[in-house]
Enzyme design. Structure first.
Site, PDB file in Angstrom:
ATOM      1  N   LEU A 130       0.863  -1.175   0.000  1.00 21.89           N
ATOM      2  CA  LEU A 130       0.000   0.000   0.000  1.00 21.89           C
ATOM      3  C   LEU A 130       0.901   1.226   0.000  1.00 21.89           C
ATOM      4  O   LEU A 130       1.993   1.215   0.584  1.00 21.89           O
ATOM      5  CB  LEU A 130      -0.890   0.036   1.254  1.00 21.89           C
ATOM      6  CG  LEU A 130      -1.960  -1.042   1.409  1.00 21.89           C
ATOM      7  CD1 LEU A 130      -2.657  -0.882   2.764  1.00 21.89           C
ATOM      8  CD2 LEU A 130      -2.982  -0.990   0.288  1.00 21.89           C
ATOM      9  N   ASP A 131       0.449   2.297  -0.641  1.00 22.72           N
ATOM     10  CA  ASP A 131       1.181   3.554  -0.560  1.00 22.72           C
ATOM     11  C   ASP A 131       1.312   3.983   0.901  1.00 22.72           C
ATOM     12  O   ASP A 131       0.455   3.661   1.741  1.00 22.72           O
ATOM     13  CB  ASP A 131       0.464   4.654  -1.341  1.00 22.72           C
ATOM     14  CG  ASP A 131       0.566   4.472  -2.841  1.00 22.72           C
ATOM     15  OD1 ASP A 131       1.400   3.657  -3.293  1.00 22.72           O
ATOM     16  OD2 ASP A 131      -0.195   5.149  -3.565  1.00 22.72           O
ATOM     17  N   ARG A 132       2.345   4.732   1.173  1.00 28.84           N
ATOM     18  CA  ARG A 132       2.596   5.181   2.543  1.00 28.84           C
ATOM     19  C   ARG A 132       1.385   5.911   3.132  1.00 28.84           C
ATOM     20  O   ARG A 132       1.045   5.716   4.297  1.00 28.84           O
ATOM     21  CB  ARG A 132       3.827   6.101   2.553  1.00 28.84           C
ATOM     22  CG  ARG A 132       4.235   6.587   3.917  1.00 28.84           C
ATOM     23  CD  ARG A 132       5.521   7.392   3.840  1.00 28.84           C
ATOM     24  NE  ARG A 132       5.987   7.827   5.136  1.00 28.84           N
ATOM     25  CZ  ARG A 132       7.126   8.460   5.353  1.00 28.84           C
ATOM     26  NH1 ARG A 132       7.930   8.725   4.332  1.00 28.84           N
ATOM     27  NH2 ARG A 132       7.483   8.825   6.565  1.00 28.84           N
ATOM     28  N   THR A 134      -1.740   5.639   2.278  1.00 27.45           N
ATOM     29  CA  THR A 134      -2.975   4.859   2.221  1.00 27.45           C
ATOM     30  C   THR A 134      -3.083   4.008   3.474  1.00 27.45           C
ATOM     31  O   THR A 134      -2.123   3.352   3.873  1.00 27.45           O
ATOM     32  CB  THR A 134      -2.995   3.946   0.979  1.00 27.45           C
ATOM     33  OG1 THR A 134      -2.858   4.739  -0.190  1.00 27.45           O
ATOM     34  CG2 THR A 134      -4.289   3.155   0.896  1.00 27.45           C
ATOM     35  N   ARG A 236      -5.205   6.817  -7.621  1.00 23.76           N
ATOM     36  CA  ARG A 236      -4.936   8.243  -7.475  1.00 23.76           C
ATOM     37  C   ARG A 236      -4.907   8.944  -8.830  1.00 23.76           C
ATOM     38  O   ARG A 236      -5.491  10.026  -8.999  1.00 23.76           O
ATOM     39  CB  ARG A 236      -3.619   8.441  -6.727  1.00 23.76           C
ATOM     40  CG  ARG A 236      -3.623   7.825  -5.341  1.00 23.76           C
ATOM     41  CD  ARG A 236      -2.232   7.694  -4.736  1.00 23.76           C
ATOM     42  NE  ARG A 236      -1.637   8.985  -4.452  1.00 23.76           N
ATOM     43  CZ  ARG A 236      -0.447   9.133  -3.863  1.00 23.76           C
ATOM     44  NH1 ARG A 236       0.259   8.075  -3.515  1.00 23.76           N
ATOM     45  NH2 ARG A 236       0.029  10.350  -3.633  1.00 23.76           N
TER      46      ARG A 236
END
Length: 314
Positions: A130-132, A134, A236
């Site tokens: 996961l993105d930081r 998120t 995004r």
């Protein structure tokens, strides 16, 4: 030149992930650069970043400069809220602002902290990422066999991943499918970025996102987003290119609007200083017995408070 033979801990791993683990301190942007240039060889041949390694594969690596990590702080032991756990796997509810692993200027992430918190764990690896910024459901494997089977499901798109995203404006209910190719690149600062692919990009990858309106507010829309392809920053970029960026997205969002919400001038009494993207549901087949597992992670408190400040949905 450096030569390595892939041991059991690298069996089934992506080449870029294996190198990030092996060449500690080398930025991922540098790793991807030497892979793309053909300087990294697997069994004497060129390989892509997503090449899956096998036990016994021979790697040839060019000389690379690693960062001096002797003074780097050790990852503090930390447990995260557990959503599901058994002898095969672990599912946690990752908070926003925590990277899933160290690298690219981040000393440590979820995986390093969990390993410190669980020193007796013989095996613990990320199944996906996961993105930081998120939050939400993150899956880890506690056995090599579980890792391989779960990653096979992710690659085959046999998992169900649903995200909650709050976007600016009124999302058109008729827009339910976004099928727009995406292209990854590095910006002038070496940061990884993604844009809608142009006809002359060549490297654009087909990317499909399904969107459903959950709630509409006066100036925002809460969406349930399902990804059919797992591209970097896919949600995004797709939502932003549709004209409805995610609230708090510092890469692809509305800087002025994000700043107003973060400092409390948009909604008096509330500061919201993160990206409103939350992995709220994850479904997959259990790697041991095949039963379908469906997990849910409720919206974090800061997200729920923001929605309450937006007023009643309609």
């Amino acid at each position: 030149m450096q030569r390595l033979s892939v041991a059991e801990d690298g069996d089934g791993q992506r080449l870029d992930n294996y190198l990030a683990k092996t060449l500690k301190g080398v930025p991922r942007s540098a790793l991807h650069r030497i892979i793309r240039s053909g300087e990294v060889r697997v069994n004497r041949g060129r390989a892509a970043a997503d090449t899956r390694l096998a036990l016994g594969d021979e790697l040839r690596l060019p000389p690379v400069r690693t960062a001096d990590r002797s003074d780097a702080p050790a990852a503090p032991p930390r447990e995260f809220p557990v959503v599901f756990e058994d002898e095969q796997l672990l599912a946690i509810d990752k908070p926003a602002g925590v990277a899933v692993h160290g690298g690219s200027g981040v000393a440590f992430g979820v995986i390093e902290q969990l390993r410190r918190a669980r020193p007796d764990a013989r095996f613990l690896e990320l199944v996906h990422r996961l993105d930081r910024e998120t939050s939400g459901l993150l899956l880890l494997a506690k056995k090599r066999s579980a890792l391989v089977r779960l990653q096979d499901q992710f690659r085959a798109r046999e998992t169900g991943k649903v995200y909650a995203a709050l976007v600016a404006g009124h999302w058109p209910a008729r827009l339910k499918v976004i099928d727009v190719p995406l292209h990854k690149y590095l910006d002038a600062d070496g940061e990884r970025r993604v844009r809608v692919a142009h006809a002359d990009d060549g490297g654009g990858q087909r990317s499909i996102t399904l969107v459903k309106v959950a709630h509409a507010y006066a100036e925002h829309t809460l969406l349930d987003v399902t990804i059919k392809t797992g591209r970097t920053h896919q949600i995004r970029v797709h939502l932003a290119q549709a004209g409805h960026p995610i609230v708090g997205d510092d890469k692809y969002g509305d800087f002025a609007a994000n700043h107003a919400i973060a400092r409390g001038s948009y909604l008096p009494g509330l500061r919201f200083e993160r990206m409103f993207l939350h992995a709220r549901r994850l479904a997959f087949d259990h790697p041991a017995d095949g039963r379908r597992i469906e997990l849910e992670a409720a919206l974090p408190g800061d997200c729920s408070r923001l929605l309450a400040h937006l007023g009643d949905p309609y």
